[in-house]
Design a protein around this motif. Sequence first.
Motif, short mmCIF file in Angstrom:
data_model
loop_
_atom_site.label_atom_id
_atom_site.label_comp_id
_atom_site.label_asym_id
_atom_site.label_seq_id
_atom_site.Cartn_x
_atom_site.Cartn_y
_atom_site.Cartn_z
N GLU A 68 0.85 -1.10 0.03
CA GLU A 68 0.08 -0.05 0.01
C GLU A 68 0.73 1.20 -0.09
OE1 GLU A 68 -3.18 -0.15 -0.38
OE2 GLU A 68 -3.90 -2.16 0.50
N GLU A 72 -0.92 4.75 0.55
CA GLU A 72 -1.22 5.19 1.85
C GLU A 72 -0.02 5.10 2.67
OE1 GLU A 72 -3.88 5.81 3.19
OE2 GLU A 72 -3.58 5.47 5.34
N LEU A 73 1.11 4.40 2.40
CA LEU A 73 2.33 4.68 3.29
C LEU A 73 3.07 6.11 3.06
CD1 LEU A 73 4.69 3.32 4.82
CD2 LEU A 73 5.54 2.88 2.71
N THR A 112 0.96 0.01 7.36
CA THR A 112 1.40 1.41 6.69
C THR A 112 1.79 2.26 7.89
OG1 THR A 112 -0.78 2.15 6.59
CG2 THR A 112 0.20 1.24 4.46
#
Lengths: 277, 244
Positions: free
Chosen positions: A57, A60-61, A163
């Motif tokens: 992801e 989102e990270l 994340t």
Amino acid sequence: MATTNSAASEKKEVAVIVPVESRNPYTLFIRPILHEVAMLARFCALFFKEVFAPPYELKELIRQCFLIGYKSFPLVAITGFIMGLVLTIQSRPTLAQFGAESWLPAMVAVSIIREIGPVITALIFAGKAGSGIGAELASMKVTEQIDAMEVSGINPFKYLVVTRIIASTFMLPLLVIASDAVSLYGAYIGVNLKGDVSFQLFFLKVFEKLSFSDLFPAVIKTFFFGFMVALISCYKGYNSNKGTVGVGESANASVVLASLSIFILDMIAVQLTSLIT
Amino acid sequence: MKDCVIEITHVKKSFGSNCVLADISLNLQKGENLVILGKSGSGKSVLIKCLVGLIPIDEGNIRVFNQDLSALNAHELNALRRKIGFLFQSAALYDSMTVRENLEFPLRISKTINNTERDALVTEALKNVGLETVIDKLPSELSGGMRKRVGLARTLILKPELILYDEPTTGLDPITAGEISELILEIQKKYNTSSVIITHDVECARKVANRIIIIKDGAPVATGTFAQLSESEDAWIRSFFNKN
């Protein structure tokens, strides 16, 4: 009427009887703590299982790095500046007694880089980012948003927990380095409140006494601080289950436990560093 | 003979000493709207969450699209969940995302959908619920009814074959509740979906149900059409329909 009274007295009797097992210190204190540690370890194991498995992801990270790292910078910078300034002002009289005022820049720098900078910044970070993560995830849990992700076929643990833990692990060391730099500038201002030391001379004295072995362990331990802050906060938020009361409890527990874990990790890190060096 | 979409056999679920589902057996046919009626705390929401594997059952068997839920691994369960839409009681919109992002979120798994197709799907889903204008708003800027509609749009975006509605009209005024009920019917007709609707709103049940099951203390006590159950000889069941 008589029956009602008798039932009430029976209830009272039941209320005062405390099973022997529940008065046992192990049952009361140790078992819940061990259970919580075991659940946290399981949560941590799940993180390591999920972190290497696709999908990653990344979007989102990056968003979390921005929220956790960049948005914490102003607070961390202000705290760092005040820390450097105050430490210098407080240390000067003691050093002056021994006629060692010229050691002030080096002493303050070593204190900040080795210990005060990483620990204070991590504590501020736990207060800001840790409580935020705990409250956000708990709120998502309470309002069924995590369940909604799960039924969409998306792994909420990977999206929400992995994340945040990665972002926190890598953002805190950067924040600590930035905070250290601002702290040293605060110390420079502090030195010049009752003296006249040039910028070049101040930093010459600072770097004269600082070595790689001061900086390296101090930065390394902040990766663990960042990991632990996010791990505990995510664990508390993700497993919240008492409605809106649980949101407050999760935020509170995230800060308290993350702060405690910072001190414990710091103690271990200091012991390891002294053993190695 | 219609296909069986859901088959529940002797399902039991307890939380500690609290038995929530005593012994439930039921099935849902393809294209059918099954309403599960019951008082608050009768185990309806737990049952619907068991159907998508959010809550594991203690005993019994649940088959959805002929797949035994307990035999599926995480990957297979996720694949099955993509065929099921779930409208939560609170709509469960993601607070930090706009309506557009909320709707795009379930599509992130599909790698074959490009941006144009994604936009078209989002627009179509919002059009279905009559809310094209709120696409860039945050959930906090929407009313309760709008949130439910957006939740429904997010449910529809993956074109599910089965939709589970958890109290779709709870907390809404009678007019908005009526609109949501109409929407449920429209969706059933348009996409030929099968639905399980959990509710204690009798008016909603009357509008949308092909068949009703009444649950009491975690077990079904009656089944039939709205007309059959509202004329039941059982006083408790009749009282549910406000008839003495």
